[in-house]
Design an enzyme around this catalytic site. Structure first.
Site, PDB file in Angstrom:
ATOM      1  N   HIS A  37      -2.698   1.105   6.903  1.00 21.67           N
ATOM      2  CA  HIS A  37      -3.015   1.003   5.450  1.00 21.67           C
ATOM      3  C   HIS A  37      -3.279   2.617   5.121  1.00 21.67           C
ATOM      4  O   HIS A  37      -3.495   3.426   5.887  1.00 21.67           O
ATOM      5  CB  HIS A  37      -4.301   0.295   5.294  1.00 21.67           C
ATOM      6  CG  HIS A  37      -4.617   0.107   4.053  1.00 21.67           C
ATOM      7  ND1 HIS A  37      -3.802  -0.825   3.118  1.00 21.67           N
ATOM      8  CD2 HIS A  37      -5.572   0.454   3.088  1.00 21.67           C
ATOM      9  CE1 HIS A  37      -4.478  -0.925   2.086  1.00 21.67           C
ATOM     10  NE2 HIS A  37      -5.653  -0.076   1.740  1.00 21.67           N
ATOM     11  N   CYS A  81       0.768  -1.305  -0.062  1.00 20.34           N
ATOM     12  CA  CYS A  81       0.101  -0.047   0.024  1.00 20.34           C
ATOM     13  C   CYS A  81       0.899   1.265   0.065  1.00 20.34           C
ATOM     14  O   CYS A  81       0.523   2.160  -0.944  1.00 20.34           O
ATOM     15  CB  CYS A  81      -1.020   0.152   1.291  1.00 20.34           C
ATOM     16  SG  CYS A  81      -0.188   0.203   2.780  1.00 20.34           S
ATOM     17  N   HIS A 125      -6.006   2.033  -4.200  1.00 22.66           N
ATOM     18  CA  HIS A 125      -4.846   1.537  -3.283  1.00 22.66           C
ATOM     19  C   HIS A 125      -4.496  -0.102  -3.636  1.00 22.66           C
ATOM     20  O   HIS A 125      -5.114  -0.468  -4.439  1.00 22.66           O
ATOM     21  CB  HIS A 125      -5.785   1.618  -2.005  1.00 22.66           C
ATOM     22  CG  HIS A 125      -6.904   0.652  -1.660  1.00 22.66           C
ATOM     23  ND1 HIS A 125      -6.843  -0.080  -0.620  1.00 22.66           N
ATOM     24  CD2 HIS A 125      -7.722   0.047  -2.404  1.00 22.66           C
ATOM     25  CE1 HIS A 125      -7.941  -0.914  -0.680  1.00 22.66           C
ATOM     26  NE2 HIS A 125      -8.613  -0.738  -1.793  1.00 22.66           N
TER      27      HIS A 125
END
Length: 349
Positions: A312, A264, A324
């Protein structure tokens, strides 16, 4: 023969009596109930377990990425210091050569120092010339010795710094190894849970995941947030968004920074690097070090940080959506910006 038969019969009777003497024990042993099977987990419980394992893997991935970054920094610093040590030693050798040349010059003058030659001369001009050389020579000698002393001190400092950096390098390597082990364990556990499900259950699990994301996104949109999000992207932000969306379909791989795969924060870092802005490597460092902006002021290119542990991160691309790299087993994709628990927003540039 009769005695042998009597003995055998006696043993048989004794064994029978021993068995009859403990009927309760025999019955209890044969009638002991088996432990009940563990209760079957609901699909929602399995989903929650899998999510938790992947979240833990994401935290460990951040730790791995940070340790890797620090390892690279320490390695570069050690290489730099090694070059400086080599240059310092070469400088010391050069200074020693100059000192040797000065000593040889004195030997060629008959072994007399300049001061003695000055005293022995009767010629005023020679006296003045020699005095000037003596003063200049004394200063040169002093400068030479001072430079040698400084260079030797610098070499000692470089060597100590190199030793300190080596210690740090080894510590970061240990952290990397620990994080790598934890990542692999968590991902393996999550995959095992999922593999134990039947194909139909795996499909239901996928739908449950999508439904949960849809509910979260709907709740976020119901706040009227889209009415407030009117800011347009900067030229750099547009470049970052274009890069990130061009990676859609590439697999998530922990620790990856492209070009074939990403995690990520590897995706967000690479996207902003393509836009000419260097940002930290991990989602936690991006959250900690980049300027924060209010949600209502968010614009395309800004980074949305998720979960309380900042484990994240995704990039806002406009119209309530973000791009993402979700987790192992998934590809880079577009999702609702509010489909997960939002911690905050940061702006790289």
């Amino acid at each position: 023969m009769n005695r042998r038969r009597h003995t055998t019969a006696a043993i048989t009777v004794i064994c029978a009596l021993a068995v009859l003497a403990s009927p309760a024990l025999t019955l209890q042993a044969s009638a002991a109930p088996l432990p009940p099977p563990p209760p079957k987990k609901s699909l929602e419980q399995v989903r929650a377990e899998i999510d938790a394992l992947y979240r833990q893997a994401a935290v460990a991935t951040d730790a791995y990425n940070l340790a890797e970054e620090k390892t690279d920094e320490q390695s570069s610093e050690i290489v730099k210091l090694a070059r400086m040590i080599v240059e310092g030693r070469e400088k010391i050798d050069d200074l020693k050569a100059k000192a040797g040349a000065a000593a040889r010059a004195q030997y060629r003058n008959g072994g007399l120092p300049d001061g003695a030659q000055l005293v022995l001369t009767d010629d005023p001009q020679i006296f003045l010339d020699t005095a000037g050389r003596l003063q200049a020579g004394a200063k040169a000698t002093t400068d030479l010795l001072g430079e040698m002393t400084r260079t030797q001190a610098e070499l000692g400092t470089y060597a100590k710094d190199a030793g300190d950096n080596w210690t740090k390098l080894e510590a970061h390597r240990v952290k990397q190894a620990q994080a790598k082990k934890e990542i692999n364990e968590k991902i393996a556990a999550a995959k095992k849970l999922e593999s134990e499900l039947a194909a139909e259950e795996r499909e239901r699990l996928r739908r449950l995941e999508e439904q949960e994301q849809y509910r979260a996104q709907t709740t976020w949109l119901d706040t009227g947030i889209l009415d407030e999000l009117t800011a347009s992207a900067t030229p750099e932000g547009r470049k970052a968004v274009a890069f990130a969306t061009a990676q859609i379909g590439k697999p998530y791989v922990w620790g990856a920074e492209g070009p074939a795969s990403y995690d990520c924060s590897g995706l967000t870092q690479s996207a902003w690097s393509a836009a000419g802005r260097n940002i930290p490597r991990t989602s936690q460092e991006q959250w900690r070090l980049l300027p924060r902006v209010a949600m209502k002021d968010m614009r395309p290119g800004d980074l949305i940080v998720y979960f309380k542990d900042a484990s994240h991160i995704g990039m806002y691309i406009g119209k309530g959506a973000m791009v993402h790299a979700p987790r192992p087993g998934r590809n880079v994709t577009i999702a609702g910006a509010g489909s997960m628990e939002i911690l905050g927003v940061v702006r790289p540039g």
